[in-house]
Design a protein around this motif. Sequence first.
Motif, short mmCIF file in Angstrom:
data_model
loop_
_atom_site.label_atom_id
_atom_site.label_comp_id
_atom_site.label_asym_id
_atom_site.label_seq_id
_atom_site.Cartn_x
_atom_site.Cartn_y
_atom_site.Cartn_z
N UNK A 115 -15.10 -0.23 -31.08
CA UNK A 115 -15.34 -1.38 -31.64
C UNK A 115 -14.53 -2.55 -32.00
N UNK A 116 -14.96 -3.67 -31.84
CA UNK A 116 -13.98 -4.77 -32.32
C UNK A 116 -14.28 -5.55 -33.61
N UNK A 117 -13.53 -6.08 -34.37
CA UNK A 117 -13.37 -6.84 -35.52
C UNK A 117 -13.02 -8.13 -35.23
N UNK A 118 -13.85 -8.96 -36.01
CA UNK A 118 -13.52 -10.39 -36.14
C UNK A 118 -13.91 -11.19 -37.49
N UNK A 119 -13.23 -12.10 -38.10
CA UNK A 119 -13.49 -12.57 -39.24
C UNK A 119 -14.72 -13.34 -39.26
N UNK A 120 -15.67 -13.34 -40.31
CA UNK A 120 -16.83 -14.00 -40.21
C UNK A 120 -16.48 -15.41 -40.78
N UNK A 121 -17.04 -16.65 -40.14
CA UNK A 121 -16.89 -17.85 -40.78
C UNK A 121 -17.86 -18.11 -41.91
N UNK A 122 -18.78 -17.43 -42.23
CA UNK A 122 -19.44 -17.70 -43.35
C UNK A 122 -18.58 -17.27 -44.56
N UNK A 123 -19.17 -17.69 -45.67
CA UNK A 123 -18.48 -17.47 -47.09
C UNK A 123 -19.39 -16.75 -47.91
N UNK A 124 -20.09 -15.78 -47.71
CA UNK A 124 -21.31 -15.22 -48.50
C UNK A 124 -20.80 -13.63 -48.65
N UNK A 125 -20.98 -13.17 -49.52
CA UNK A 125 -20.71 -11.73 -49.72
C UNK A 125 -21.56 -10.94 -49.52
N UNK A 126 -22.98 -11.60 -49.57
CA UNK A 126 -24.22 -10.67 -49.31
C UNK A 126 -25.11 -10.91 -48.30
N UNK A 127 -24.43 -11.78 -47.35
CA UNK A 127 -25.33 -12.09 -46.00
C UNK A 127 -24.38 -12.54 -45.15
N UNK A 128 -24.77 -12.57 -43.88
CA UNK A 128 -23.86 -13.00 -42.89
C UNK A 128 -24.70 -14.00 -41.85
N UNK A 129 -24.34 -15.35 -42.04
CA UNK A 129 -24.86 -16.36 -41.35
C UNK A 129 -24.19 -16.78 -40.09
N UNK A 130 -23.18 -16.19 -39.78
CA UNK A 130 -22.37 -16.39 -38.46
C UNK A 130 -22.74 -15.37 -37.28
N UNK A 131 -23.92 -15.41 -36.89
CA UNK A 131 -24.13 -14.56 -35.56
C UNK A 131 -24.20 -15.21 -34.58
N UNK A 132 -23.51 -14.65 -33.45
CA UNK A 132 -23.34 -15.35 -32.19
C UNK A 132 -23.03 -14.40 -31.20
N UNK A 133 -23.34 -14.50 -29.84
CA UNK A 133 -22.99 -13.47 -28.82
C UNK A 133 -21.51 -13.57 -28.27
N UNK A 134 -20.99 -12.68 -27.92
CA UNK A 134 -19.79 -12.38 -27.48
C UNK A 134 -19.83 -12.24 -25.77
N UNK A 135 -18.69 -12.21 -25.27
CA UNK A 135 -18.33 -12.48 -23.72
C UNK A 135 -17.29 -11.62 -23.40
N UNK A 136 -17.23 -10.22 -22.71
CA UNK A 136 -16.34 -9.49 -22.37
C UNK A 136 -15.97 -9.54 -20.95
N UNK A 137 -14.59 -10.28 -20.89
CA UNK A 137 -14.37 -10.29 -19.39
C UNK A 137 -13.62 -8.87 -18.92
N UNK A 138 -14.40 -8.58 -17.66
CA UNK A 138 -14.04 -7.22 -17.03
C UNK A 138 -12.68 -7.36 -16.42
N UNK A 144 -14.23 -12.53 -25.96
CA UNK A 144 -14.48 -13.86 -26.53
C UNK A 144 -15.72 -13.95 -27.41
N UNK A 145 -15.65 -14.77 -28.75
CA UNK A 145 -16.92 -15.32 -29.45
C UNK A 145 -17.29 -16.43 -28.68
N UNK A 146 -18.61 -16.61 -28.62
CA UNK A 146 -19.64 -17.59 -28.00
C UNK A 146 -19.99 -18.18 -29.40
N UNK A 147 -19.04 -18.78 -29.95
CA UNK A 147 -19.61 -19.84 -31.29
C UNK A 147 -20.32 -20.92 -30.60
#
Length: 138
Positions: free
Chosen positions: A75-98, A104-107
């Motif tokens: 697992x990897x961890x990153x800060x959410x850009x949302x400011x809500x404690x009850x839901x996450x509105x910062x859903x985006x895909x990620x890119x893994x360089x082989x 990388x976050x694909x914001x």
Amino acid sequence: MDTKNYEQLLLEHGIKPTANRITVVKALEASMLPQSMAELQNRIDTIDKSGIFRTLQLFREHHLVHVIDGAVDGQRFELCHSHHDDHDDDVHPHFYCEQCLQTYCLDGVMMPKVELPEGFEAHTSNYIIKGTCPHCKK
């Protein structure tokens, strides 16, 4: 960001600011890329592994961090850009360089919508694209 801003971020997510929690938030914010537990342990030498883990679990429960499953090193961890404690509105895909093994976050890139069969209820999703990043492609 200064300590007061970190404290405010924690409070916005319903988390009591402590020295350890502020230290973990600072490390995540400074990293710019999603971090593994091992990378966070290397960055933070003042908190033991179990303390970092407990803090990340609390952050996850309060929607302060995303957990990215499926990376080669767990697992990897990153800060959410949302400011809500009850839901996450910062859903985006990620890119893994082989090649460089960075995630990388694909914001700004939309997640594909998946229609689930009747009776299924999604709680979270991870979308990881694997390939070569622009830095390694040169």
